[in-house]
Design an enzyme around this catalytic site. Structure first.
Site, PDB file in Angstrom:
ATOM      1  N   GLY A  98       0.664  -1.075   0.001  1.00  0.00           N
ATOM      2  CA  GLY A  98       0.054  -0.054   0.471  1.00  0.00           C
ATOM      3  C   GLY A  98       0.608   0.930  -0.117  1.00  0.00           C
ATOM      4  O   GLY A  98       2.405   1.345   0.094  1.00  0.00           O
ATOM      5  N   CYS A  99      -0.143   2.222  -0.558  1.00  0.00           N
ATOM      6  CA  CYS A  99       1.393   3.855  -0.450  1.00  0.00           C
ATOM      7  C   CYS A  99       1.347   4.346   0.884  1.00  0.00           C
ATOM      8  O   CYS A  99       2.676   4.499   1.079  1.00  0.00           O
ATOM      9  CB  CYS A  99      -0.345   4.713  -0.607  1.00  0.00           C
ATOM     10  N   PHE A 100       0.496   3.623   1.893  1.00  0.00           N
ATOM     11  CA  PHE A 100       0.769   4.394   3.272  1.00  0.00           C
ATOM     12  C   PHE A 100       2.465   3.093   4.024  1.00  0.00           C
ATOM     13  O   PHE A 100       3.630   4.470   4.433  1.00  0.00           O
ATOM     14  CB  PHE A 100       0.041   4.821   4.310  1.00  0.00           C
ATOM     15  N   THR A 119       4.700   1.699   2.117  1.00  0.00           N
ATOM     16  CA  THR A 119       5.491   1.965   1.273  1.00  0.00           C
ATOM     17  C   THR A 119       6.678   2.732   1.688  1.00  0.00           C
ATOM     18  O   THR A 119       7.528   3.275   2.273  1.00  0.00           O
ATOM     19  CB  THR A 119       5.473   1.882  -0.054  1.00  0.00           C
ATOM     20  N   THR A 120       5.699   4.586   2.449  1.00  0.00           N
ATOM     21  CA  THR A 120       6.228   5.183   2.644  1.00  0.00           C
ATOM     22  C   THR A 120       6.554   5.110   3.747  1.00  0.00           C
ATOM     23  O   THR A 120       7.352   6.019   4.291  1.00  0.00           O
ATOM     24  CB  THR A 120       5.056   6.572   2.189  1.00  0.00           C
TER      25      THR A 120
END
Ligand SMILES: NC(=O)c1ccc[n+]([C@@H]2O[C@H](COP(=O)([O-])OP(=O)(O)OC[C@H]3O[C@@H](n4cnc5c(N)ncnc54)[C@H](OP(=O)(O)O)[C@@H]3O)[C@@H](O)[C@H]2O)c1
Length: 354
Positions: free
Chosen positions: A156-158, A160-161
């Site tokens: 997911g994007c969160f 990953t970041t």
């Protein structure tokens, strides 16, 4: 270099569109199949006249036989739950899959069902073995496994970041595993292209608000890999916020240093050493803090670290474009590795600033 045929299912959505934009300009991949639901039966040029593809394909209602006849790889960019219906027959037919949804991000099907409760009710799944087999597609941490995988679950994007700056410190035991806090901000494209009331311009513009406070679905996904790397189960307090921009995701991670004598320079060196050979991660100098605009339209994760000697806390900052390193770009990184290419082939690493 051989040309690999790729199917993109969920072509008309944000993740599908970015994937097509990247693959269309990629020398090693041909787009040979497009899948969708509402867009099925229409030509690509009719749906997206602003993004002409080398071949103007007709979008198909996804069918494993037709996908397998057309493609060696499939990128699935579908709402949660749907990939699990397509992946088993695709793998049986020899198609290697990169899934951008959460369906295969958990090692256990039971855990997925506990987090994705609504999807688990509407989609019957008997593919627990594939949850165990799937490789979590964070290329900087699982590159060798991704290269060999039949099935890759792009993070997911969160996650990953947040995980990119956090994992090196957990792995090296430099921070306490208790009391970890992640505060994150995302743009509205994180919610996908389908209409949602809270993402209307009148609702989201000129405002910033937390959502999913306590129990956001990405919390357990972050905890899963963070616990594995730390070597012990850990819990994270994670709060996302919606901010009035289209693209971009910024995560700030707070952790307590085990050795309060460590400086920001020491901690920056830790990140630099881990990511030295990873072209999609850039570590910023001490005192330079990342902005989402610096990562926009690129596949970069921009990391920075600061130490607050007064509180003994490490402050990690990380910015990505949620549709690129947070989704489609990371999916293409995985495809590159699966196809035996260098990880950043065909991926933009410089922004069109501003
Ligand atoms: N947006 C982000 O920042 C982000 C980041 C990381 C991961 N993800 C994940 O990536 C996946 C895709 O997200 P997105 O934001 O790109 O979603 P989106 O913009 O809403 O696109 C969804 C796509 O799925 C297709 N679709 C829906 N139901 C279908 C069905 N029954 N059969 C075939 N196609 C169907 C839609 O096609 P039609 O238009 O033809 O119906 C559309 O192309 C999601 O699982 C999301 O959680 C998103």
């Amino acid at each position: 270099m051989g040309i690999h045929r790729v199917a993109v299912v969920g072509a008309s959505g944000y993740g599908g569109l970015q994937t097509l934009r990247l693959l269309n300009a990629h020398a090693a991949f041909d787009i040979t199949y497009l899948g969708g639901e509402r867009s099925a039966g229409r030509s690509w040029s009719e749906i997206c006249p602003f993004l002409p593809l080398c071949d103007d394909l007709i979008v198909d209602s996804p069918d494993p036989d037709r996908i397998a006849a057309a493609a060696d790889f499939a990128v699935l960019s579908l709402p949660n739950g749907l990939a699990s219906q397509l992946v088993p027959p695709l793998l049986e037919r020899g198609v290697r899959v990169v899934d951008l949804s959460a369906d295969y991000r958990y090692r256990s099907l039971d855990q997925w069902a506990a987090v994705y409760v609504h999807e688990a009710r509407t989609h019957q799944r008997v593919d627990a073995d594939l949850c165990t087999e799937a490789v979590y597609g964070l290329p900087e941490w699982h590159g060798a496994e991704i290269a060999e995988a039949r099935l890759v679950a792009a993070p997911g994007c969160f996650p990953t970041t947040s995980l990119l700056p956090l994992l090196p410190f957990l792995k090296q035991g430099l921070i306490e595993t208790e009391g970890l806090i992640i505060d994150a901000k995302t743009g509205t494209s994180g919610g996908g292209r389908a209409a949602k009331e809270n993402l209307l311009l009148a609702e989201a513009s000129e405002s910033i608000s937390p959502y999913g406070v306590v129990g956001h679905r990405h919390t357990s996904e972050i905890e899963q890999l963070a616990s594995t790397v730390a070597g012990c189960p850990l819990q994270i307090q994670f709060t996302p916020h919606l901010v009035p921009m289209v693209r971009g995701l910024l995560a700030t991670v707070y952790a307590r240093l085990r050795d309060p004598g460590l400086t920001a320079e020491d901690c920056t060196m830790v990140l630099e050493a881990v990511y030295r050979h990873h072209p999609c991660v850039r570590v910023l100098p001490v005192g330079t803090y990342p902005a989402t605009k610096w990562a926009k339209h690129t596949n970069l994760a921009l990391l920075s670290v600061q130490v607050d000697g007064r509180t003994g806390r490490l402050v990690l900052m990380s910015a990505v474009d949620n549709l690129m390193k947070g989704q489609a770009g990371q999916g293409v990184q995985c495809l590159n590795l699966m196809a035996g290419l260098s990880v950043s082939e065909g991926l933009p690493l410089a922004p069109f600033y501003p």
